[in-house]
Write a protein that holds these residues in place. Structure first.
Motif, PDB file in Angstrom:
ATOM      1  N   ASP A  70       2.844 -42.243 -20.059  1.00 58.19           N
ATOM      2  CA  ASP A  70       3.963 -41.669 -20.812  1.00 58.19           C
ATOM      3  C   ASP A  70       5.295 -42.043 -20.190  1.00 58.19           C
ATOM      4  OD1 ASP A  70       3.898 -40.190 -18.518  1.00 58.19           O
ATOM      5  OD2 ASP A  70       3.272 -38.327 -19.458  1.00 58.19           O
ATOM      6  N   LYS A  71       6.350 -41.665 -20.882  1.00 53.37           N
ATOM      7  CA  LYS A  71       7.706 -41.986 -20.446  1.00 53.37           C
ATOM      8  C   LYS A  71       8.007 -41.447 -19.043  1.00 53.37           C
ATOM      9  CE  LYS A  71      11.892 -42.788 -23.107  1.00 53.37           C
ATOM     10  NZ  LYS A  71      11.518 -44.131 -23.588  1.00 53.37           N
ATOM     11  N   GLU A  72       7.491 -40.261 -18.766  1.00 57.47           N
ATOM     12  CA  GLU A  72       7.727 -39.637 -17.464  1.00 57.47           C
ATOM     13  C   GLU A  72       7.116 -40.484 -16.341  1.00 57.47           C
ATOM     14  OE1 GLU A  72       6.767 -35.462 -15.119  1.00 57.47           O
ATOM     15  OE2 GLU A  72       6.325 -35.582 -17.267  1.00 57.47           O
ATOM     16  N   THR A  73       5.881 -40.945 -16.564  1.00 58.89           N
ATOM     17  CA  THR A  73       5.201 -41.789 -15.582  1.00 58.89           C
ATOM     18  C   THR A  73       5.954 -43.098 -15.397  1.00 58.89           C
ATOM     19  OG1 THR A  73       3.099 -40.832 -16.292  1.00 58.89           O
ATOM     20  CG2 THR A  73       2.967 -42.841 -14.978  1.00 58.89           C
ATOM     21  N   ILE A  74       6.366 -43.708 -16.507  1.00 62.30           N
ATOM     22  CA  ILE A  74       7.126 -44.960 -16.453  1.00 62.30           C
ATOM     23  C   ILE A  74       8.408 -44.752 -15.645  1.00 62.30           C
ATOM     24  CG2 ILE A  74       8.455 -46.630 -17.833  1.00 62.30           C
ATOM     25  CD1 ILE A  74       5.528 -47.181 -18.238  1.00 62.30           C
ATOM     26  N   LYS A  78       9.576 -46.528 -12.248  1.00 60.54           N
ATOM     27  CA  LYS A  78      10.866 -47.237 -12.144  1.00 60.54           C
ATOM     28  C   LYS A  78      11.626 -46.767 -10.907  1.00 60.54           C
ATOM     29  CE  LYS A  78      11.798 -48.554 -16.913  1.00 60.54           C
ATOM     30  NZ  LYS A  78      12.661 -48.390 -18.091  1.00 60.54           N
ATOM     31  N   GLU A  79      11.609 -45.449 -10.667  1.00 62.75           N
ATOM     32  CA  GLU A  79      12.270 -44.901  -9.476  1.00 62.75           C
ATOM     33  C   GLU A  79      11.665 -45.481  -8.210  1.00 62.75           C
ATOM     34  OE1 GLU A  79      12.408 -40.557  -9.359  1.00 62.75           O
ATOM     35  OE2 GLU A  79      13.108 -40.578 -11.445  1.00 62.75           O
ATOM     36  N   ARG A  80      10.327 -45.543  -8.182  1.00 62.61           N
ATOM     37  CA  ARG A  80       9.634 -46.103  -7.016  1.00 62.61           C
ATOM     38  C   ARG A  80      10.048 -47.562  -6.802  1.00 62.61           C
ATOM     39  NH1 ARG A  80       3.239 -47.640  -6.344  1.00 62.61           N
ATOM     40  NH2 ARG A  80       3.368 -48.175  -4.148  1.00 62.61           N
ATOM     41  N   GLY A  91      24.811 -51.216  -3.597  1.00 64.27           N
ATOM     42  CA  GLY A  91      26.266 -51.144  -3.684  1.00 64.27           C
ATOM     43  C   GLY A  91      26.887 -52.518  -3.903  1.00 64.27           C
ATOM     44  N   ARG A  92      26.130 -53.566  -3.553  1.00 71.67           N
ATOM     45  CA  ARG A  92      26.660 -54.932  -3.654  1.00 71.67           C
ATOM     46  C   ARG A  92      26.198 -55.689  -4.898  1.00 71.67           C
ATOM     47  NH1 ARG A  92      25.262 -54.724   1.844  1.00 71.67           N
ATOM     48  NH2 ARG A  92      23.433 -56.038   1.520  1.00 71.67           N
ATOM     49  N   ILE A  93      24.982 -55.396  -5.371  1.00 71.70           N
ATOM     50  CA  ILE A  93      24.474 -56.106  -6.553  1.00 71.70           C
ATOM     51  C   ILE A  93      23.930 -55.117  -7.581  1.00 71.70           C
ATOM     52  CG2 ILE A  93      23.874 -58.278  -5.373  1.00 71.70           C
ATOM     53  CD1 ILE A  93      20.921 -57.268  -5.355  1.00 71.70           C
ATOM     54  N   SER A  94      23.865 -55.576  -8.812  1.00 76.00           N
ATOM     55  CA  SER A  94      23.324 -54.757  -9.891  1.00 76.00           C
ATOM     56  C   SER A  94      21.800 -54.918  -9.901  1.00 76.00           C
ATOM     57  CB  SER A  94      23.937 -55.239 -11.217  1.00 76.00           C
ATOM     58  OG  SER A  94      23.310 -54.602 -12.287  1.00 76.00           O
ATOM     59  N   VAL A  95      21.087 -53.789  -9.849  1.00 72.95           N
ATOM     60  CA  VAL A  95      19.622 -53.823  -9.815  1.00 72.95           C
ATOM     61  C   VAL A  95      19.074 -52.985 -10.964  1.00 72.95           C
ATOM     62  CG1 VAL A  95      17.561 -53.359  -8.417  1.00 72.95           C
ATOM     63  CG2 VAL A  95      19.693 -53.996  -7.291  1.00 72.95           C
ATOM     64  N   ASP A  96      18.096 -53.538 -11.671  1.00 68.90           N
ATOM     65  CA  ASP A  96      17.470 -52.821 -12.777  1.00 68.90           C
ATOM     66  C   ASP A  96      15.957 -52.867 -12.592  1.00 68.90           C
ATOM     67  OD1 ASP A  96      17.222 -51.404 -15.104  1.00 68.90           O
ATOM     68  OD2 ASP A  96      18.283 -52.836 -16.358  1.00 68.90           O
ATOM     69  N   ALA A  97      15.238 -51.894 -13.168  1.00 72.74           N
ATOM     70  CA  ALA A  97      13.777 -51.851 -13.021  1.00 72.74           C
ATOM     71  C   ALA A  97      13.103 -51.960 -14.384  1.00 72.74           C
ATOM     72  CB  ALA A  97      13.364 -50.552 -12.342  1.00 72.74           C
ATOM     73  N   ILE A  98      12.047 -52.759 -14.428  1.00 72.97           N
ATOM     74  CA  ILE A  98      11.251 -52.930 -15.644  1.00 72.97           C
ATOM     75  C   ILE A  98       9.809 -52.563 -15.290  1.00 72.97           C
ATOM     76  CG2 ILE A  98      10.432 -54.584 -17.389  1.00 72.97           C
ATOM     77  CD1 ILE A  98      12.811 -56.426 -16.477  1.00 72.97           C
ATOM     78  N   VAL A  99       9.224 -51.628 -16.036  1.00 75.04           N
ATOM     79  CA  VAL A  99       7.820 -51.288 -15.822  1.00 75.04           C
ATOM     80  C   VAL A  99       7.102 -51.453 -17.150  1.00 75.04           C
ATOM     81  CG1 VAL A  99       6.169 -49.464 -15.224  1.00 75.04           C
ATOM     82  CG2 VAL A  99       8.294 -49.679 -13.923  1.00 75.04           C
ATOM     83  N   LEU A 100       6.063 -52.283 -17.154  1.00 78.11           N
ATOM     84  CA  LEU A 100       5.319 -52.563 -18.380  1.00 78.11           C
ATOM     85  C   LEU A 100       3.827 -52.507 -18.113  1.00 78.11           C
ATOM     86  CD1 LEU A 100       7.390 -55.678 -19.477  1.00 78.11           C
ATOM     87  CD2 LEU A 100       7.427 -53.469 -20.615  1.00 78.11           C
ATOM     88  N   GLN A 101       3.064 -52.362 -19.191  1.00 78.14           N
ATOM     89  CA  GLN A 101       1.609 -52.442 -19.100  1.00 78.14           C
ATOM     90  C   GLN A 101       1.178 -53.741 -19.736  1.00 78.14           C
ATOM     91  OE1 GLN A 101      -0.695 -48.742 -20.277  1.00 78.14           O
ATOM     92  NE2 GLN A 101       1.257 -48.431 -21.261  1.00 78.14           N
ATOM     93  N   GLY A 102       0.163 -54.359 -19.160  1.00 75.17           N
ATOM     94  CA  GLY A 102      -0.344 -55.580 -19.775  1.00 75.17           C
ATOM     95  C   GLY A 102      -1.003 -56.479 -18.763  1.00 75.17           C
ATOM     96  N   VAL A 103      -1.059 -57.757 -19.104  1.00 68.65           N
ATOM     97  CA  VAL A 103      -1.601 -58.772 -18.213  1.00 68.65           C
ATOM     98  C   VAL A 103      -0.391 -59.317 -17.452  1.00 68.65           C
ATOM     99  CG1 VAL A 103      -2.820 -60.978 -18.101  1.00 68.65           C
ATOM    100  CG2 VAL A 103      -3.456 -59.277 -19.842  1.00 68.65           C
TER     101      VAL A 103
END
Length: 163
Positions: A70-74, A78-80, A91-103
């Motif tokens: 579910d969204k909460e787990t995702i 992402k936080e992890r 503080g120096r670079i922009s960082v984003d997290a992507i969590v997906l299910q699949g191969v």
């Protein structure tokens, strides 16, 4: 004419870097490369974790139910993922997290198109033993199918000197 050869089109233009993370020592090493590149070029770093749908035993649904991420787990995942990068770096670079299910390799290739990734930095041999023999190398498949350059980081003890 030398000038046309060195025109704008031939410039390597890196804006987005993708670093798949599986929490192994190999992906840790790849992450340090990815961070260094992102800092050097002042670009956005996408961290990615793929929940491998093939790793869970369908005979033991209590172990993991692929359809119930579910969204909460995702969001927790992402936080992890974001915790892999220290606050100082954030503080120096922009960082984003992507969590997906699949191969994994397929999701990495798909995400690299979707997020306009210019460089993928990933560790090889993230999973050892039997599972790796059955699945083949994720890195090898990403290299073959990626729409952008891929930097593979193999041995934690072999360091690459930044130019």
């Amino acid at each position: 004419n030398l000038k046309t050869m060195k025109g704008e089109n031939s410039m390597i233009n890196i804006k987005n870097i993708l670093c798949p993370v599986d929490y192994s020592i190999y992906s840790e090493k790849a992450l340090s490369y990815a961070i260094e590149f992102a800092e050097k070029y002042g670009v956005k770093l996408f961290l990615m974790h793929v929940l491998d749908i093939r790793f869970y035993d369908i005979n033991d649904p209590d172990l993991y139910n692929v359809n119930v991420v579910d969204k909460e787990t995702i969001n927790k995942l992402k936080e992890r993922l974001l915790k892999c990068v220290n606050e100082d770096t954030k503080g120096r670079i922009s960082v984003d997290a992507i969590v997906l299910q699949g191969v994994p390799f397929a999701e990495i290739v798909k995400a690299s198109k979707e997020y306009a990734i210019d460089l993928i930095v990933l560790g090889t041999h993230g999973r050892e033993g039997l599972s790796r023999a059955i699945m083949g190398s994720v890195a090898e498949k990403v290299v073959r199918k990626s729409p952008c350059p891929v930097l593979t980081v193999r041995h934690p003890e072999h360091d690459f000197a930044m130019p």
